[in-house]
Design a protein around this motif. Sequence first.
Motif, PDB file in Angstrom:
ATOM      1  N   GLN A 373      -8.884  -5.383 -32.082  1.00  0.00           N
ATOM      2  CA  GLN A 373      -8.020  -4.796 -31.066  1.00  0.00           C
ATOM      3  C   GLN A 373      -6.690  -4.404 -31.701  1.00  0.00           C
ATOM      4  O   GLN A 373      -6.194  -5.093 -32.597  1.00  0.00           O
ATOM      5  CB  GLN A 373      -7.789  -5.773 -29.912  1.00  0.00           C
ATOM      6  CG  GLN A 373      -9.060  -6.168 -29.182  1.00  0.00           C
ATOM      7  CD  GLN A 373      -8.791  -6.897 -27.872  1.00  0.00           C
ATOM      8  OE1 GLN A 373      -7.744  -6.721 -27.245  1.00  0.00           O
ATOM      9  NE2 GLN A 373      -9.745  -7.712 -27.441  1.00  0.00           N
ATOM     10  N   TYR A 374      -6.114  -3.310 -31.207  1.00  0.00           N
ATOM     11  CA  TYR A 374      -4.886  -2.780 -31.788  1.00  0.00           C
ATOM     12  C   TYR A 374      -3.929  -2.370 -30.678  1.00  0.00           C
ATOM     13  O   TYR A 374      -4.345  -1.915 -29.601  1.00  0.00           O
ATOM     14  CB  TYR A 374      -5.202  -1.593 -32.703  1.00  0.00           C
ATOM     15  CG  TYR A 374      -6.199  -1.949 -33.769  1.00  0.00           C
ATOM     16  CD1 TYR A 374      -5.782  -2.590 -34.930  1.00  0.00           C
ATOM     17  CD2 TYR A 374      -7.562  -1.708 -33.597  1.00  0.00           C
ATOM     18  CE1 TYR A 374      -6.696  -2.963 -35.907  1.00  0.00           C
ATOM     19  CE2 TYR A 374      -8.484  -2.079 -34.558  1.00  0.00           C
ATOM     20  CZ  TYR A 374      -8.044  -2.705 -35.714  1.00  0.00           C
ATOM     21  OH  TYR A 374      -8.945  -3.081 -36.658  1.00  0.00           O
ATOM     22  N   TYR A 375      -2.663  -2.544 -30.962  1.00  0.00           N
ATOM     23  CA  TYR A 375      -1.604  -2.196 -30.015  1.00  0.00           C
ATOM     24  C   TYR A 375      -1.049  -0.825 -30.402  1.00  0.00           C
ATOM     25  O   TYR A 375      -0.708  -0.573 -31.554  1.00  0.00           O
ATOM     26  CB  TYR A 375      -0.504  -3.250 -30.072  1.00  0.00           C
ATOM     27  CG  TYR A 375       0.745  -2.909 -29.299  1.00  0.00           C
ATOM     28  CD1 TYR A 375       0.782  -3.012 -27.910  1.00  0.00           C
ATOM     29  CD2 TYR A 375       1.903  -2.497 -29.963  1.00  0.00           C
ATOM     30  CE1 TYR A 375       1.936  -2.717 -27.207  1.00  0.00           C
ATOM     31  CE2 TYR A 375       3.058  -2.200 -29.262  1.00  0.00           C
ATOM     32  CZ  TYR A 375       3.069  -2.306 -27.883  1.00  0.00           C
ATOM     33  OH  TYR A 375       4.217  -2.007 -27.196  1.00  0.00           O
ATOM     34  N   GLY A 416      -1.067  -2.682 -23.278  1.00  0.00           N
ATOM     35  CA  GLY A 416      -0.821  -3.203 -24.611  1.00  0.00           C
ATOM     36  C   GLY A 416      -1.108  -4.680 -24.802  1.00  0.00           C
ATOM     37  O   GLY A 416      -0.799  -5.231 -25.857  1.00  0.00           O
ATOM     38  N   GLU A 417      -1.675  -5.353 -23.787  1.00  0.00           N
ATOM     39  CA  GLU A 417      -2.008  -6.776 -23.924  1.00  0.00           C
ATOM     40  C   GLU A 417      -3.415  -6.941 -24.493  1.00  0.00           C
ATOM     41  O   GLU A 417      -4.265  -6.062 -24.378  1.00  0.00           O
ATOM     42  CB  GLU A 417      -1.943  -7.457 -22.549  1.00  0.00           C
ATOM     43  CG  GLU A 417      -0.578  -7.395 -21.884  1.00  0.00           C
ATOM     44  CD  GLU A 417       0.451  -8.238 -22.613  1.00  0.00           C
ATOM     45  OE1 GLU A 417       0.053  -9.234 -23.254  1.00  0.00           O
ATOM     46  OE2 GLU A 417       1.642  -7.897 -22.558  1.00  0.00           O
ATOM     47  N   LYS A 418      -3.672  -8.112 -25.092  1.00  0.00           N
ATOM     48  CA  LYS A 418      -5.008  -8.383 -25.602  1.00  0.00           C
ATOM     49  C   LYS A 418      -5.995  -8.459 -24.448  1.00  0.00           C
ATOM     50  O   LYS A 418      -5.706  -9.038 -23.395  1.00  0.00           O
ATOM     51  CB  LYS A 418      -5.033  -9.684 -26.403  1.00  0.00           C
ATOM     52  CG  LYS A 418      -6.416  -9.993 -26.988  1.00  0.00           C
ATOM     53  CD  LYS A 418      -6.414 -11.140 -27.977  1.00  0.00           C
ATOM     54  CE  LYS A 418      -7.817 -11.345 -28.533  1.00  0.00           C
ATOM     55  NZ  LYS A 418      -7.872 -12.395 -29.573  1.00  0.00           N
ATOM     56  N   ILE A 419      -7.188  -7.875 -24.665  1.00  0.00           N
ATOM     57  CA  ILE A 419      -8.230  -7.865 -23.642  1.00  0.00           C
ATOM     58  C   ILE A 419      -9.247  -8.963 -23.983  1.00  0.00           C
ATOM     59  O   ILE A 419      -9.756  -9.022 -25.100  1.00  0.00           O
ATOM     60  CB  ILE A 419      -8.926  -6.490 -23.580  1.00  0.00           C
ATOM     61  CG1 ILE A 419      -7.885  -5.378 -23.356  1.00  0.00           C
ATOM     62  CG2 ILE A 419      -9.987  -6.467 -22.498  1.00  0.00           C
ATOM     63  CD1 ILE A 419      -7.099  -5.504 -22.073  1.00  0.00           C
ATOM     64  N   PRO A 422     -13.980  -7.900 -20.614  1.00  0.00           N
ATOM     65  CA  PRO A 422     -13.951  -6.442 -20.510  1.00  0.00           C
ATOM     66  C   PRO A 422     -14.036  -5.906 -19.081  1.00  0.00           C
ATOM     67  O   PRO A 422     -13.507  -4.833 -18.791  1.00  0.00           O
ATOM     68  CB  PRO A 422     -15.166  -6.005 -21.339  1.00  0.00           C
ATOM     69  CG  PRO A 422     -16.050  -7.208 -21.421  1.00  0.00           C
ATOM     70  CD  PRO A 422     -15.142  -8.380 -21.391  1.00  0.00           C
ATOM     71  N   PHE A 423     -14.674  -6.645 -18.163  1.00  0.00           N
ATOM     72  CA  PHE A 423     -14.847  -6.104 -16.822  1.00  0.00           C
ATOM     73  C   PHE A 423     -13.772  -6.595 -15.848  1.00  0.00           C
ATOM     74  O   PHE A 423     -13.818  -6.297 -14.663  1.00  0.00           O
ATOM     75  CB  PHE A 423     -16.246  -6.435 -16.284  1.00  0.00           C
ATOM     76  CG  PHE A 423     -16.675  -7.857 -16.502  1.00  0.00           C
ATOM     77  CD1 PHE A 423     -16.253  -8.874 -15.658  1.00  0.00           C
ATOM     78  CD2 PHE A 423     -17.499  -8.172 -17.567  1.00  0.00           C
ATOM     79  CE1 PHE A 423     -16.646 -10.171 -15.870  1.00  0.00           C
ATOM     80  CE2 PHE A 423     -17.903  -9.487 -17.777  1.00  0.00           C
ATOM     81  CZ  PHE A 423     -17.475 -10.490 -16.926  1.00  0.00           C
ATOM     82  N   PHE A 424     -12.770  -7.376 -16.312  1.00  0.00           N
ATOM     83  CA  PHE A 424     -11.677  -7.786 -15.438  1.00  0.00           C
ATOM     84  C   PHE A 424     -10.711  -6.630 -15.174  1.00  0.00           C
ATOM     85  O   PHE A 424     -10.010  -6.620 -14.176  1.00  0.00           O
ATOM     86  CB  PHE A 424     -10.916  -8.958 -16.066  1.00  0.00           C
ATOM     87  CG  PHE A 424     -11.487 -10.304 -15.711  1.00  0.00           C
ATOM     88  CD1 PHE A 424     -12.778 -10.417 -15.204  1.00  0.00           C
ATOM     89  CD2 PHE A 424     -10.742 -11.465 -15.876  1.00  0.00           C
ATOM     90  CE1 PHE A 424     -13.302 -11.651 -14.877  1.00  0.00           C
ATOM     91  CE2 PHE A 424     -11.271 -12.711 -15.541  1.00  0.00           C
ATOM     92  CZ  PHE A 424     -12.547 -12.800 -15.053  1.00  0.00           C
ATOM     93  N   GLU A 425     -10.656  -5.689 -16.103  1.00  0.00           N
ATOM     94  CA  GLU A 425      -9.735  -4.566 -15.966  1.00  0.00           C
ATOM     95  C   GLU A 425     -10.446  -3.290 -16.397  1.00  0.00           C
ATOM     96  O   GLU A 425     -11.138  -3.272 -17.415  1.00  0.00           O
ATOM     97  CB  GLU A 425      -8.492  -4.786 -16.834  1.00  0.00           C
ATOM     98  CG  GLU A 425      -7.451  -3.692 -16.720  1.00  0.00           C
ATOM     99  CD  GLU A 425      -6.226  -3.995 -17.561  1.00  0.00           C
ATOM    100  OE1 GLU A 425      -5.418  -3.068 -17.752  1.00  0.00           O
ATOM    101  OE2 GLU A 425      -6.096  -5.146 -18.038  1.00  0.00           O
ATOM    102  N   LEU A 455      -6.196  -0.827 -27.796  1.00  0.00           N
ATOM    103  CA  LEU A 455      -7.369  -0.133 -28.324  1.00  0.00           C
ATOM    104  C   LEU A 455      -8.391  -1.191 -28.733  1.00  0.00           C
ATOM    105  O   LEU A 455      -8.111  -2.041 -29.584  1.00  0.00           O
ATOM    106  CB  LEU A 455      -6.990   0.722 -29.536  1.00  0.00           C
ATOM    107  CG  LEU A 455      -5.765   1.632 -29.402  1.00  0.00           C
ATOM    108  CD1 LEU A 455      -5.532   2.387 -30.698  1.00  0.00           C
ATOM    109  CD2 LEU A 455      -5.915   2.583 -28.228  1.00  0.00           C
ATOM    110  N   VAL A 456      -9.574  -1.146 -28.137  1.00  0.00           N
ATOM    111  CA  VAL A 456     -10.611  -2.145 -28.386  1.00  0.00           C
ATOM    112  C   VAL A 456     -11.822  -1.461 -29.010  1.00  0.00           C
ATOM    113  O   VAL A 456     -12.408  -0.547 -28.412  1.00  0.00           O
ATOM    114  CB  VAL A 456     -11.032  -2.867 -27.089  1.00  0.00           C
ATOM    115  CG1 VAL A 456     -12.079  -3.943 -27.386  1.00  0.00           C
ATOM    116  CG2 VAL A 456      -9.813  -3.473 -26.399  1.00  0.00           C
TER     117      VAL A 456
END
Length: 582
Positions: A373-375, A416-419, A422-425, A455-456
């Motif tokens: 994952q990237y910010y 920009g937060e860590k995910i 995946p299906f919560f948002e 970015l995931v």
Amino acid sequence: MDQRLSEHEVKVLRATSTINKYTYVPFIPADVNEPMVFATGFTDPETRSMKLSPKQRAAFVAYKRASEIMKDPQIIVDLDCAHLRQTVVSDCSFVSSCAVAAQYEKKFNKPLISSIIYPQRNGKPAYNPHGKYMIKLIMNGITRKVIIDDYLPYGRSQLLCSYSNIPNELWVSLLEKAYMKMMGGYDFPGSNSNTDLHALTGWIPERLTLTDKDEFNESNSNQHFDRLMERFYNGHCLITAVTGKMSDSEENRTGLIDSHCYAVIDMKKLGELRLLKLKNPWCHIRWKGNFSVNDKNNWTPRLQEALKFDPQSAAAKDDGVFWIDYKSLIHFFGVLYINWDPKLFRFQHEFHDLWSAGQGPIRDLFSCSDNPQYYLEVNNALEKAAVWILLTRHITEIDDFANNKEYIALNIYNGGEKIYIPFFEEPIMNGVRINSNHFLGKLLLTKKDVHKFSLVVVQEKAEWKGKTAGGCGKYNMETVKDNPIFHVTLNPDSDDHGLIVFLRAPREYSIGMDFFQVSSVRGKTYASKNSGDYRKGTTMLRLNHLPAGTYGIRPMTYRPGVEGPFFLDFECTSEPSIKRVQ
């Protein structure tokens, strides 16, 4: 873009420098002084061992130097797409890529082809009587140098590789040889022009799937054409087109070739009529439908004048070039590949990273916390701003093109937060996984503000589906062999490895797995094992004293026809190499 690499990035780029057995180091400015003079002529042992395609092998007589084949050899005589001809190598996308790049250089006087071939004299590629050439190709994250000689495969009376119709012009044969060397040999299984053009030019690859009704439909198809035509004439993009699956009867009726790549060399719009001019890299066999050379109804005198095209004269010689209307192209073609000039983007940044096999994005159905994952933060001061994110997966083996089972994509989230889940948002862009080494994500910012994104990286999940839902041998001995198979290769330095394999699936599934030896480094055998009784949702195998070599793992459900995702996790006493082979 002037950007220094970190130690980690250097490690990543070094790890994928060996491609199909040979190492390709990054190109540096000092390489323009590569030694090119040899007392007895240069021979590259690596290219002499390249495998030939089946059609090449059937007609092969000898390798011959350029000076043995042609008088007064030159690298470039007339850089024009009309001269390129594909022959017995299955690289229609590469030759079409060369065609559109050559046409672009000639039209806009910007070096795409001539800047990557060495030696050079006065800024132009120069023929080397000593037979050594250096080609710059972009592969696995960086521009790399490829060394070749000018020995070319020859039959009884002609070259057995792509060539120019100009008898003493060499550039396309040399570029093809360099690319085929990097890709593992002339027995190349084929790629796509997004990949090929990116390797040749570094231009940003975009794929437009004409059969995807969410991406391309009646309401937006004309907008796509008009956008591409405007950009095409401004020199912002290169375009190729690929036909869909076609039967023999459809090929005979239409004059098009099944799953074949064509160079797009012109686009025109006259009122509501939209036309494209295409080139078949074979330099023969062309479209037979509307606006073909034999179409007596649509080629009005006014249209012929507007396009400066005389169908009667064109019909006298089949050079593989033809006009086709946009509606017919949509009907018979499956994909448009577009590569965009990176100079369109004022601000650019790139970095290089890796994830371990069997971890991260391949098991992200329930949790993506292990995914790379990237910010991304964009300070937008404009009314509108385009943000493009290109994800490129490194490829090191020819089998990756022949049997590509890796599907990659990006999911993009606001904030920009860590995910974690995946299906919560809902992502603002849910990438469609494609089995290409490039994935392009696109954002359009319409508000002046500081925008923050997560970015995931995501990848195809392994699953039992259709034929691969084969069930177990206790239930059906005929279908068990159809289940997915993974190969695990253990470090050759030891014959005492420990390995634990975890298999997870939906908890209502009864699952198990077989483990069997495929090969041994030192001829030591290891008896096949299985995970025992079929268990609901999860099972495991603990394996000790494994000799170095390759082992197969076959995950399966108890009953055949049970479809769904599964996840394999590995714990090993050394770093294993893991890939899916079925």
